[in-house]
Design a protein around this motif. Structure first.
Motif, PDB file in Angstrom:
ATOM      1  N   LYS A  10       0.889  -0.967  -0.054  1.00  0.00           N
ATOM      2  CA  LYS A  10       0.071   0.091  -0.027  1.00  0.00           C
ATOM      3  C   LYS A  10       0.897   1.172  -0.036  1.00  0.00           C
ATOM      4  CE  LYS A  10      -4.294  -1.594   0.700  1.00  0.00           C
ATOM      5  NZ  LYS A  10      -5.247  -1.100  -0.326  1.00  0.00           N
ATOM      6  N   TYR A  11       1.998   1.247   0.166  1.00  0.00           N
ATOM      7  CA  TYR A  11       3.018   2.572   0.386  1.00  0.00           C
ATOM      8  C   TYR A  11       4.372   2.218   0.113  1.00  0.00           C
ATOM      9  CZ  TYR A  11       4.239   0.668   4.786  1.00  0.00           C
ATOM     10  OH  TYR A  11       4.805   0.007   5.980  1.00  0.00           O
ATOM     11  N   VAL A  12       5.236   3.185   0.030  1.00  0.00           N
ATOM     12  CA  VAL A  12       6.660   3.089  -0.198  1.00  0.00           C
ATOM     13  C   VAL A  12       7.172   3.951   0.844  1.00  0.00           C
ATOM     14  CG1 VAL A  12       8.598   3.862  -1.904  1.00  0.00           C
ATOM     15  CG2 VAL A  12       6.491   2.788  -2.721  1.00  0.00           C
ATOM     16  N   LEU A  13       8.315   3.577   1.731  1.00  0.00           N
ATOM     17  CA  LEU A  13       8.817   4.256   2.596  1.00  0.00           C
ATOM     18  C   LEU A  13      10.132   4.473   2.252  1.00  0.00           C
ATOM     19  CD1 LEU A  13       9.172   5.104   5.547  1.00  0.00           C
ATOM     20  CD2 LEU A  13       9.985   2.879   6.313  1.00  0.00           C
ATOM     21  N   PHE A  14      10.201   5.752   2.101  1.00  0.00           N
ATOM     22  CA  PHE A  14      11.593   6.295   1.691  1.00  0.00           C
ATOM     23  C   PHE A  14      12.236   6.971   2.616  1.00  0.00           C
ATOM     24  CE2 PHE A  14      14.448   9.686  -0.706  1.00  0.00           C
ATOM     25  CZ  PHE A  14      14.572   8.961  -1.859  1.00  0.00           C
ATOM     26  N   ARG A  42       1.197   5.380  -5.230  1.00  0.00           N
ATOM     27  CA  ARG A  42       0.733   6.751  -5.090  1.00  0.00           C
ATOM     28  C   ARG A  42       0.907   7.039  -3.617  1.00  0.00           C
ATOM     29  NH1 ARG A  42      -5.789   5.326  -5.176  1.00  0.00           N
ATOM     30  NH2 ARG A  42      -5.970   4.010  -3.575  1.00  0.00           N
ATOM     31  N   ASN A  43       1.069   6.360  -2.690  1.00  0.00           N
ATOM     32  CA  ASN A  43       1.327   6.597  -1.155  1.00  0.00           C
ATOM     33  C   ASN A  43       2.947   6.419  -0.834  1.00  0.00           C
ATOM     34  OD1 ASN A  43      -1.503   6.802  -0.735  1.00  0.00           O
ATOM     35  ND2 ASN A  43      -1.736   4.404  -0.837  1.00  0.00           N
ATOM     36  N   ILE A  44       3.279   7.638  -0.452  1.00  0.00           N
ATOM     37  CA  ILE A  44       4.885   7.670  -0.143  1.00  0.00           C
ATOM     38  C   ILE A  44       5.010   8.303   1.451  1.00  0.00           C
ATOM     39  CG2 ILE A  44       7.134   8.544  -0.672  1.00  0.00           C
ATOM     40  CD1 ILE A  44       5.965   9.084  -3.661  1.00  0.00           C
ATOM     41  N   SER A  75      -1.460   9.223  -0.762  1.00  0.00           N
ATOM     42  CA  SER A  75      -0.893  10.324   0.036  1.00  0.00           C
ATOM     43  C   SER A  75       0.416  10.478   0.285  1.00  0.00           C
ATOM     44  CB  SER A  75      -1.564   9.825   1.747  1.00  0.00           C
ATOM     45  OG  SER A  75      -2.808   9.494   1.660  1.00  0.00           O
ATOM     46  N   PHE A  76       0.754  11.588   0.697  1.00  0.00           N
ATOM     47  CA  PHE A  76       2.426  11.970   0.785  1.00  0.00           C
ATOM     48  C   PHE A  76       2.467  12.274   2.389  1.00  0.00           C
ATOM     49  CE2 PHE A  76       5.941  14.706   0.684  1.00  0.00           C
ATOM     50  CZ  PHE A  76       7.333  13.833   0.305  1.00  0.00           C
TER      51      PHE A  76
END
Length: 125
Positions: A10-14, A42-44, A75-76
């Protein structure tokens, strides 16, 4: 620019592993955020716990991330900000524009909550 990317469903952790988010780092960060977004993520979550200093170009890269995710109905979320960065965001009056959480765990919770809200909204339409 040093960083790590942790991709989830559901998300990417940068995680930015730099002490300064300035005009040297900012263009590279923007490029990476654009790349992640064009891959369909689309979620970062942007973890800035290593960053101690930022300038206006750093703020610009945060706004680019925000716009990319918003335009793709995602969501950012920014997490782990230093006092200096928090002050800069407050001075720039961006604290009501950007999603900011103290910890990565809270950022993940926020992403999942917003995903549920988007799903419910789609079902209602």
């Amino acid at each position: 620019m040093k960083f790590t990317i942790d991709k989830h469903e559901k998300y990417v952790l940068f995680k930015l592993d730099e002490t300064k988010l300035n005009s040297l780092v900012s263009p590279q960060l923007k490029s990476e955020l654009i790349l992640i977004n064009t891959e369909g993520k689309r979620n970062i979550i942007l973890d800035l716990s290593s960053v101690k200093y930022s300038d206006s170009s750093g703020l610009s890269s945060l706004l680019v991330g925000h716009r990319l995710c918003k335009n793709s109905s995602g969501s950012f979320v920014i997490t782990g900000m230093s006092e200096n960065l928090e002050r800069l965001i407050t001075i720039s009056q961006l604290e009501n524009v950007l999603n900011i959480t103290p910890t990565v765990e809270e950022a993940i919770d926020l992403i999942f909550m917003e995903e549920v809200e988007r799903d419910l909204k789609r079902e209602a339409e």
